[in-house]
Design a protein around this motif. Sequence first.
Motif, PDB file in Angstrom:
ATOM      1  N   LEU A  77       1.418  -1.123   0.108  1.00  0.00           N
ATOM      2  CA  LEU A  77      -0.129   0.167  -0.016  1.00  0.00           C
ATOM      3  C   LEU A  77       0.891   1.148   0.026  1.00  0.00           C
ATOM      4  CD1 LEU A  77      -2.983  -0.697   2.246  1.00  0.00           C
ATOM      5  CD2 LEU A  77      -3.473  -0.408  -0.381  1.00  0.00           C
ATOM      6  N   SER A  78       1.856   0.969   1.092  1.00  0.00           N
ATOM      7  CA  SER A  78       2.348   2.487   0.405  1.00  0.00           C
ATOM      8  C   SER A  78       3.078   2.923  -0.690  1.00  0.00           C
ATOM      9  CB  SER A  78       3.483   2.022   1.493  1.00  0.00           C
ATOM     10  OG  SER A  78       4.801   3.703   2.148  1.00  0.00           O
ATOM     11  N   ARG A  99       2.114   1.938  -3.815  1.00  0.00           N
ATOM     12  CA  ARG A  99       0.663   2.310  -4.071  1.00  0.00           C
ATOM     13  C   ARG A  99       0.602   3.677  -4.098  1.00  0.00           C
ATOM     14  NH1 ARG A  99       0.295  -1.474  -8.508  1.00  0.00           N
ATOM     15  NH2 ARG A  99       0.146  -3.328  -8.123  1.00  0.00           N
ATOM     16  N   SER A 100       0.896   4.088  -2.858  1.00  0.00           N
ATOM     17  CA  SER A 100       0.720   5.699  -2.863  1.00  0.00           C
ATOM     18  C   SER A 100       1.775   6.134  -3.276  1.00  0.00           C
ATOM     19  CB  SER A 100       0.570   5.433  -1.398  1.00  0.00           C
ATOM     20  OG  SER A 100       0.419   6.655  -0.841  1.00  0.00           O
ATOM     21  N   GLN A 101       2.861   6.135  -3.042  1.00  0.00           N
ATOM     22  CA  GLN A 101       3.793   7.266  -3.420  1.00  0.00           C
ATOM     23  C   GLN A 101       3.798   6.540  -5.143  1.00  0.00           C
ATOM     24  OE1 GLN A 101       7.635   5.428  -1.605  1.00  0.00           O
ATOM     25  NE2 GLN A 101       6.421   6.257   0.526  1.00  0.00           N
ATOM     26  N   GLN A 111       0.839   6.221  -7.353  1.00  0.00           N
ATOM     27  CA  GLN A 111      -0.197   7.336  -7.537  1.00  0.00           C
ATOM     28  C   GLN A 111       0.581   8.133  -8.148  1.00  0.00           C
ATOM     29  OE1 GLN A 111      -2.555   5.283  -8.705  1.00  0.00           O
ATOM     30  NE2 GLN A 111      -3.959   6.280  -8.559  1.00  0.00           N
ATOM     31  N   GLU A 112       1.105   9.005  -6.536  1.00  0.00           N
ATOM     32  CA  GLU A 112       1.479  10.784  -6.643  1.00  0.00           C
ATOM     33  C   GLU A 112       2.133  10.594  -7.757  1.00  0.00           C
ATOM     34  OE1 GLU A 112       3.558  11.461  -3.007  1.00  0.00           O
ATOM     35  OE2 GLU A 112       1.717  10.638  -1.410  1.00  0.00           O
ATOM     36  N   TYR A 156      -5.057  -0.867  -5.452  1.00  0.00           N
ATOM     37  CA  TYR A 156      -4.761   0.378  -3.831  1.00  0.00           C
ATOM     38  C   TYR A 156      -5.803  -0.713  -2.977  1.00  0.00           C
ATOM     39  CZ  TYR A 156      -4.268   3.787  -0.374  1.00  0.00           C
ATOM     40  OH  TYR A 156      -3.789   4.057   0.475  1.00  0.00           O
TER      41      TYR A 156
END
Length: 142
Positions: free
Chosen positions: A16-17, A19-21, A23-24, A120
């Motif tokens: 998840l971490s 995927r979040s990065q 996405q940015e 995500y």
Amino acid sequence: MIGKLDEYLRFNETALSLRSQRQELLASNIANADTPNFKARDIDFSSALQGALARATNTGPLNTTAAAHYPNGQAAADGKTLGDGATPVLYRTVTQGAVDGNTVDMDTERTQFADNALRYEAGITMINQQIRNMLAAIQGGQ
């Protein structure tokens, strides 16, 4: 006991971490679609996840040799690595060149953005299920 819980949730938390990065990064590509000479960037998610999981098993403290070093392995936001300081940010291969030197292909970026967002959400669902399973075990399966 806490160590076992960490191990139980580590994979999904790490995924998840990342995927979040990612996405940015993809959002930045989309936002800069009209910026001259902007180069689209992305990460190789599978190798980044493998590397992050390997680093997560090494739980020793990080050494810093100067007061200006970032704690917890955070790298400077220089565009060369993600926030973990070890995941390289790659330039996307140009599919169709633009006169202004911009390499953002909006179709590719939108597809990657939607795919990453869906994955995500799936990761969030997996963590929720893991927590529900732990609660059921603690409460005796009521």
